[in-house]
Motif scaffolding. Structure first.
Motif, mmCIF file in Angstrom:
data_model
loop_
_atom_site.group_PDB
_atom_site.id
_atom_site.type_symbol
_atom_site.label_atom_id
_atom_site.label_comp_id
_atom_site.label_asym_id
_atom_site.label_seq_id
_atom_site.Cartn_x
_atom_site.Cartn_y
_atom_site.Cartn_z
ATOM 1 N N HIS A 1 39.125 29.961 -10.208
ATOM 2 C CA HIS A 1 37.788 29.331 -10.120
ATOM 3 C C HIS A 1 37.840 27.854 -10.500
ATOM 4 N N SER A 2 39.002 27.306 -10.827
ATOM 5 C CA SER A 2 39.124 25.914 -11.268
ATOM 6 C C SER A 2 40.094 25.181 -10.351
ATOM 7 N N PRO A 3 40.137 23.842 -10.484
ATOM 8 C CA PRO A 3 41.182 23.112 -9.761
ATOM 9 C C PRO A 3 42.581 23.561 -10.214
ATOM 10 N N ASN A 4 43.537 23.482 -9.289
ATOM 11 C CA ASN A 4 44.941 23.817 -9.567
ATOM 12 C C ASN A 4 45.167 25.286 -9.921
ATOM 13 N N GLU A 5 44.383 26.151 -9.284
ATOM 14 C CA GLU A 5 44.638 27.599 -9.392
ATOM 15 C C GLU A 5 46.077 27.865 -8.952
ATOM 16 N N HIS A 6 46.742 28.756 -9.680
ATOM 17 C CA HIS A 6 48.141 29.028 -9.335
ATOM 18 C C HIS A 6 48.573 30.385 -9.890
ATOM 19 N N ILE A 7 49.730 30.823 -9.420
ATOM 20 C CA ILE A 7 50.418 31.947 -10.050
ATOM 21 C C ILE A 7 51.820 31.490 -10.424
ATOM 22 N N VAL A 8 52.386 32.158 -11.408
ATOM 23 C CA VAL A 8 53.770 31.908 -11.787
ATOM 24 C C VAL A 8 54.639 32.851 -10.944
ATOM 25 N N LEU A 9 55.685 32.315 -10.300
ATOM 26 C CA LEU A 9 56.517 33.119 -9.403
ATOM 27 C C LEU A 9 57.056 34.376 -10.087
ATOM 28 N N ARG A 10 57.455 34.196 -11.334
ATOM 29 C CA ARG A 10 57.972 35.311 -12.126
ATOM 30 C C ARG A 10 56.922 36.426 -12.271
ATOM 31 N N HIS A 11 55.659 36.023 -12.454
ATOM 32 C CA HIS A 11 54.588 37.021 -12.554
ATOM 33 C C HIS A 11 54.320 37.679 -11.204
ATOM 34 N N PHE A 12 54.493 36.891 -10.155
ATOM 35 C CA PHE A 12 54.301 37.423 -8.802
ATOM 36 C C PHE A 12 55.304 38.563 -8.591
ATOM 37 N N GLU A 13 56.553 38.280 -8.975
ATOM 38 C CA GLU A 13 57.605 39.289 -8.818
ATOM 39 C C GLU A 13 57.324 40.547 -9.643
ATOM 40 N N SER A 14 56.975 40.343 -10.932
ATOM 41 C CA SER A 14 56.767 41.528 -11.774
ATOM 42 C C SER A 14 55.508 42.275 -11.341
ATOM 43 N N GLY A 15 54.533 41.552 -10.817
ATOM 44 C CA GLY A 15 53.309 42.202 -10.337
ATOM 45 C C GLY A 15 53.571 43.078 -9.127
ATOM 46 N N ILE A 16 54.382 42.580 -8.204
ATOM 47 C CA ILE A 16 54.751 43.384 -7.035
ATOM 48 C C ILE A 16 55.512 44.632 -7.491
ATOM 49 N N ARG A 17 56.417 44.411 -8.431
ATOM 50 C CA ARG A 17 57.245 45.513 -8.908
ATOM 51 C C ARG A 17 56.406 46.585 -9.628
ATOM 52 N N VAL A 18 55.450 46.148 -10.435
ATOM 53 C CA VAL A 18 54.682 47.142 -11.202
ATOM 54 C C VAL A 18 53.753 47.936 -10.290
ATOM 55 N N ILE A 19 53.246 47.311 -9.250
ATOM 56 C CA ILE A 19 52.425 48.054 -8.284
ATOM 57 C C ILE A 19 53.309 49.120 -7.618
ATOM 58 N N LYS A 20 54.500 48.711 -7.208
ATOM 59 C CA LYS A 20 55.413 49.664 -6.545
ATOM 60 C C LYS A 20 55.723 50.849 -7.478
ATOM 61 N N ARG A 21 56.068 50.554 -8.721
ATOM 62 C CA ARG A 21 56.435 51.632 -9.651
ATOM 63 C C ARG A 21 55.243 52.533 -9.964
ATOM 64 N N ALA A 22 54.083 51.925 -10.123
ATOM 65 C CA ALA A 22 52.895 52.735 -10.431
ATOM 66 C C ALA A 22 52.587 53.675 -9.278
ATOM 67 N N LEU A 23 52.755 53.187 -8.039
ATOM 68 C CA LEU A 23 52.483 54.033 -6.879
ATOM 69 C C LEU A 23 53.522 55.156 -6.793
ATOM 70 N N GLU A 24 54.760 54.832 -7.061
ATOM 71 C CA GLU A 24 55.808 55.864 -7.036
ATOM 72 C C GLU A 24 55.502 56.957 -8.062
ATOM 73 N N LYS A 25 55.173 56.535 -9.273
ATOM 74 C CA LYS A 25 54.865 57.521 -10.315
ATOM 75 C C LYS A 25 53.616 58.329 -9.964
ATOM 76 N N PHE A 26 52.638 57.626 -9.407
ATOM 77 C CA PHE A 26 51.398 58.290 -8.994
ATOM 78 C C PHE A 26 51.706 59.353 -7.934
ATOM 79 N N ALA A 27 52.732 59.056 -7.076
ATOM 80 C CA ALA A 27 53.134 59.999 -6.026
ATOM 81 C C ALA A 27 54.114 61.055 -6.554
ATOM 82 N N GLY A 28 54.402 61.009 -7.837
ATOM 83 C CA GLY A 28 55.281 62.002 -8.447
ATOM 84 C C GLY A 28 56.750 61.690 -8.281
ATOM 85 N N LEU A 29 57.091 60.427 -7.951
ATOM 86 C CA LEU A 29 58.501 60.051 -7.760
ATOM 87 C C LEU A 29 59.066 59.425 -9.035
#
Lengths: 445, 445
Positions: B417-445
């Motif tokens: 909501h402010s100027p210079n909105e951004h994400i940290v690449l490292r957080h982008f990576e861990s965020g993608i990874r945690v979504i993947k793992r949560a879905l796997e666990k949710f699917a019983g994998l």
């Protein structure tokens, strides 16, 4: 009333068009030198001796000339207010435009039009008498709209040169129903900016639960300064207010009540505190007030933006009556804010601070001017002990010591300081005529 | 933590760049159809069946697909906040720009970046498993930043289609020191505009002695709504606030105190009311607040302008906690203004009003998500009973009846909501990874 001689009227309209074409916005430091130069040329064309006097800010155009005899000093200014909001102007603010018997443009009234009326009156006097039948002096500054920060010093430094028997102030005219209006004083003014900054940058508004909102703080600070009726809540604010004399009280009470016309012109539902009649004019002319000129911070676009702004500001002016001192009032406001916990509000003094001033209503020059009004307008003039506006009159009443009053071309609907500022051609004519007659009478003619 | 497979990361960055390039500012109704189209194409590319559902406002992009098994519903939005003030952006807000390990752009975090993280996680799952090992549904709206005026109705009309076992909310990420942060609710919100107009046009400020100042009135109205500590002064405002459960109280108390880091990041001298530690998080997450988004009227340029403005406005949002009802709160604010004499303030309801929502912290889906966080981040996640922000979660928790929580890629310095909105690449990576793992666990994998 007969119309003016054609050469005088043509001169007045042409000269005003030339001046309005220059966007002399002192708040933005625009077109100052070229306007001073043009004003100097116009005065030289009338046979006056002109000097451009530098100051710490915009130069003062000084002129003098005419025969021996009593000396009249004219005070005017060649700068104007900003023209914004531009989109509300029907025609370009910097092109003088005649429409429906009116002349539109920024400064058409305040104060380029008033200055031109005086130049036209002098030209007419010269045409008619072959010479100027009195001695005249002009002090025309370029910083009135930003509070004349250098004029008091200028007058003090030039007090011998400026010595005069009487002063005609920058503007005048007629009231809401067309009666001539003469005023003999001005309110004082100080301008402040309040600022508040609470964070390094704008934040998501969800943080408003734990981070202070600078716009709330500014609102609370403003709300603490006055009440709904306009009564100022700053401790000690009214202590220096000088009681009105009996003549001032009587003069105020004699002002015809034009509140219905004012309400219609300005689109008001009523006046502050519900006052009307004599009480209205007393409140308007003899009471000080704190006014908010602007407040800005955060999102102002269409729809919504859930932002917690990092900062904001308020611009305000305080209108003073005799004998309130600008510096003392600023100190009181600062103390008020601190005493009320507003240690997070920064107070910035804008570059002005003018003392209130009021001339003696019993002086001969006041009588002379009123007679000229009766002759020209054919009706009894209205007298205001002081005008509600402000200006650097104090050095003239207190350093030069001359009686000061205003005569001119305006009316309450002129929209000075607003979009579509204008004068009525008929008022322009009568204003030129009344200046000429007042000068003749002042010269004993 | 290992880095992501290169094709997944390249896909994520390229896709985010394509989305950020569209200036999807819902408050200005910009780029809505083309963004919905692009989002639909991206979902189709993942093998999902896509439908663009019209609403009374921006369309909802709906998608579903994957194998049988438990159903995960993703809620995201493809619109963004306005980018102003533009001059404070270091790089163009609508060109995704990599700088110092960060990706800058409007929507890089909120919410285009979050959406892309989910798309990337699904792509990765497909690459690794040859198919999606669960059933997924997407509801991606285009009006979140203007308060989701049509989503509640949309969810009600499509409640059978949207049935799901769990919901991943629009965003998530890490706290100020990098710990994974899971939240299970949102505050509600209402947005109001207060307007005041006192005259037909701007007047000379000398008239402020007798004409009401709309900016003073707005300031007084704002000041009447809350106190310096943020406590709301509207009668009845807190009556609907539901007491916290024991588990909610305990969860709030366990939130690590990151106030020094927050103070440094935001440039604060302290927090509202001087709170810190557990009291800070309780105030932040479990208390409602009235926040001023913007206030504007009169002169805001350089120097001073002695004007009495004719009008002004205030935009504000009110953040609600369970079980405050938006419509009831608006009625209370209107009643407050009338009771306090603000009959000259017009109250306009901006087009939003969202109920607060909070899922059961004891649900199995919350436990599953927390386990995924522990695996990916290697540390104990922080749990917030609800986030301080708002969104249309209420229809999901109350109509669909599924547990909702947020997982994602952001951090408190993201400048959403402010100027210079951004994400940290490292957080982008861990965020993608945690979504993947949560879905796997949710699917019983």
């Amino acid at each position: 009333m007969h119309t003016l001689p054609t050469p005088v009227m043509n001169y007045a309209k042409d000269t005003l068009a030339r001046l309005v074409a220059l966007p002399t916005v002192s708040a933005e430091n625009r077109a100052i030198p070229e306007t001073a130069r043009l004003v100097g040329e116009l005065l030289e064309d009338l046979g006056l001796r002109v000097e451009i006097h530098p100051t710490a800010g915009a130069p003062v155009v000084y002129a003098e000339g005419g025969s021996s005899g009593p000396t009249m000093l004219f005070y005017n200014h060649y700068d104007v207010q900003p023209a914004d909001p531009l989109e509300l102007w029907v025609s370009d603010p910097f092109i003088l435009t005649e429409r429906d018997g009116k002349l539109y443009g920024r400064g058409a009234n305040d104060d380029k039009g008033e200055l031109v009326a005086r130049l036209a009156a002098l030209r007419w006097l010269k045409d008619e008498h072959g010479h100027l039948p009195l001695r005249v002096k002009f002090v025309i500054e370029g910083e009135e709209e930003i509070g004349s920060p250098n004029l008091e010093r200028y007058v003090e430094q030039n007090k011998d040169r400026l010595r005069a028997d009487a002063v005609i102030w920058e503007a005048g005219g007629v009231d809401a129903v067309g009666r001539p209006l003469v005023y003999c004083g001005l309110k004082g003014i100080v301008g402040l900016e309040l600022r508040c900054k609470t964070a390094a940058y704008d934040l998501h508004s969800s943080l408003g639960a734990i981070v202070q909102n600078p716009l709330y703080r500014l609102a609370a600070a403003v709300a603490s300064l006055r009440d709904r009726e306009g009564r100022v809540l700053v401790r000690g604010f009214y202590d220096q207010v000088r009681p009105l004399t009996e003549l001032e009280e009587e003069t105020l009470a004699r002002i015809p009540d034009e509140s219905p016309a004012l309400m219609q012109e300005y689109g008001l539902k009523g006046f502050l505190g519900g006052v009307q009649g004599a009480a209205l004019y007393k409140k308007y002319l003899a009471e000080p007030v704190i006014n908010i000129n602007g407040i800005h911070g955060g999102y102002g676009g269409p729809g919504s933006k859930t932002v917690l702004p990092a900062e904001g500001f308020v611009k305000l002016d305080i209108r003073l009556v005799p004998d309130q001192e600008p510096r003392h009032i600023v100190a009181l406001v600062k103390a008020h804010l601190l005493e009320n916990g507003f240690d997070d509000i920064e107070v910035i003094e804008l570059e002005f601070g003018e003392h209130p001033a009021r001339s003696d209503l019993a002086s001969p020059w006041v009588k002379t001017a009123l007679e000229a009004c009766r002759e020209v307008y054919g009706q009894e003039p209205v007298v205001w002990p002081n005008f509600a506006g402000s200006g650097p009159m104090y050095p003239f009443t207190h350093v030069i010591g001359a009686p000061v009053l205003g005569l001119g071309i305006g009316y309450p609907g002129s929209k000075i300081h607003s979009p579509n500022e204008h004068i009525v051609l008929r008022h322009f004519e009568s204003g030129i005529r009344v200046i000429k007659r007042a000068l003749e009478k002042f010269a004993g003619l």
